[in-house]
Design an enzyme around this catalytic site. Structure first.
Site, short mmCIF file in Angstrom:
data_model
loop_
_atom_site.label_atom_id
_atom_site.label_comp_id
_atom_site.label_asym_id
_atom_site.label_seq_id
_atom_site.Cartn_x
_atom_site.Cartn_y
_atom_site.Cartn_z
N GLN A 1 7.01 4.50 -26.60
CA GLN A 1 7.12 3.82 -25.31
C GLN A 1 8.43 4.12 -24.61
O GLN A 1 8.56 3.87 -23.39
CB GLN A 1 6.97 2.32 -25.50
N CYS B 1 5.04 -2.06 -24.60
CA CYS B 1 4.36 -2.17 -25.89
C CYS B 1 2.93 -2.66 -25.72
O CYS B 1 2.01 -2.21 -26.42
CB CYS B 1 5.14 -3.09 -26.82
N HIS C 1 6.22 -8.71 -29.17
CA HIS C 1 5.93 -7.27 -29.26
C HIS C 1 4.45 -7.04 -29.55
O HIS C 1 3.87 -7.69 -30.42
CB HIS C 1 6.78 -6.67 -30.39
#
Length: 321
Positions: free
Chosen positions: A128, A134, A269
């Site tokens: 990323q 994410c 995340h």
């Protein structure tokens, strides 16, 4: 009292800090390996952060743990800086909506182990970069898996399209997003191949010129906190988008083994659960990250199973082709 003091001194001495020369050599290698470049005024700040991280890594690996940590490209960032730059999941929970969209796994018997990589349902690890996307990588990974299982054709799908275009469903490009929101966008619009809409790592204007390569009919949420349902979904459906807390130093520098460190449940995340298994009596999930193949086990981490490690079962979902 003297004995106690001596014991404490011995314990401290057993984890000696490196010499200044050793720190400098390690930092020089780090800078060269990861092509780091610093402004003059920030050089010593980055060097001192690196030294502190290297101390943490050295001490951890001297202990008897189920996993190792190592210097990686994030070794010049503090834990707080790392979180601010890379961990931007927009974990807005809508409990009522999720309750109406729950998958049912009553009576489903999951296999003892599974690895969807071996079944050809997982694309290579991606990166990323310095973008809080994410959520987009977790989304594409799940859709890639579902599409491959349904069509027997694995294609790499475009995270950049989600970063640029999926704001209408509640996502915020490099500033965060949520996998469920991205699934909703794909249901309405489809998604293009990576090659047709390549990743840039910054949010740009939405392009509508590519041809969609995959579509969804719906998506399903997994009962929050239910590892049995999560296990059944991974084992019988395919790769599953999951949210975790990843802001601890042990996670930042994870290198290998089954991750058992305390890591919390403040989800920040988005990642992808692609399987599970057992190693020397430790059950684990196989989780694909989006920090490149030089992080962890070639871009993957194995999270200990059965304790809702890092909150892995709190906000899981999967797409339906």
């Amino acid at each position: 009292m003297k004995f106690l003091t001596a014991a404490l001194l011995a314990a401290v001495a057993s984890v000696q800090a490196l010499s200044e020369s050793e720190y400098q050599t390690a930092f020089t290698r780090f800078v060269a390996k990861y092509n780091k470049a610093y402004e003059h005024e920030s050089f010593f700040t980055r060097y001192n952060v690196f030294k502190q991280n290297l101390d943490f890594i050295t001490k951890h690996n001297q202990d008897n743990n189920t996993y190792t940590v190592a210097v990686n490209e994030f070794a010049d960032l503090t834990k707080e800086e790392f979180k601010a730059e890379f961990l931007k999941l927009n974990n807005v929970q809508h409990a009522f909506s999720r309750s109406k969209n729950l998958a049912s796994f009553e009576g489903v018997q999951a296999p003892n182990s599974i690895d969807w990589r071996q079944a050809g349902a997982v694309t290579p690890v991606k990166n990323q970069g310095q973008c809080g996307s994410c959520w987009a990588f977790s989304t594409t990974g799940a859709v890639e898996g579902a599409h491959a299982i349904a069509t027997k054709n694995l294609v790499s799908l475009s995270e950049q399209q989600l970063v640029d275009c999926a704001g209408s469903s509640g996502n915020m490009g490099c500033n965060g997003g949520l996998m469920d929101y991205a699934f909703e966008w794909i249901i309405k619009n489809g998604i293009c191949e990576e090659s047709a809409y390549p990743y840039q790592g910054v949010q740009k204007s939405c392009s509508k010129t590519c041809t969609k390569a995959a579509t969804l009919s719906s998506y399903k949420d997994i009962k929050s906190g239910s590892e049995s349902d999560l296990l059944a979904a991974i084992g019988t459906v395919g790769p599953v988008s999951v949210a975790i807390e990843a802001d601890q130093s042990a996670f930042q520098f994870y290198s290998s083994g089954v991750f058992t460190a305390p890591c919390g449940t403040n989800l920040d995340h988005g990642v992808l659960a692609v399987g599970y298994g057992t190693q020397t009596g430790l059950d684990y999930y196989i989780v694909k990250n989006s920090w490149g193949s030089s992080w962890g086990e070639s871009g993957y981490i194995r999270l200990v199973k059965g304790v809702n490690q890092c909150g892995i079962a709190l906000s899981a979902s999967y797409p339906v082709v």
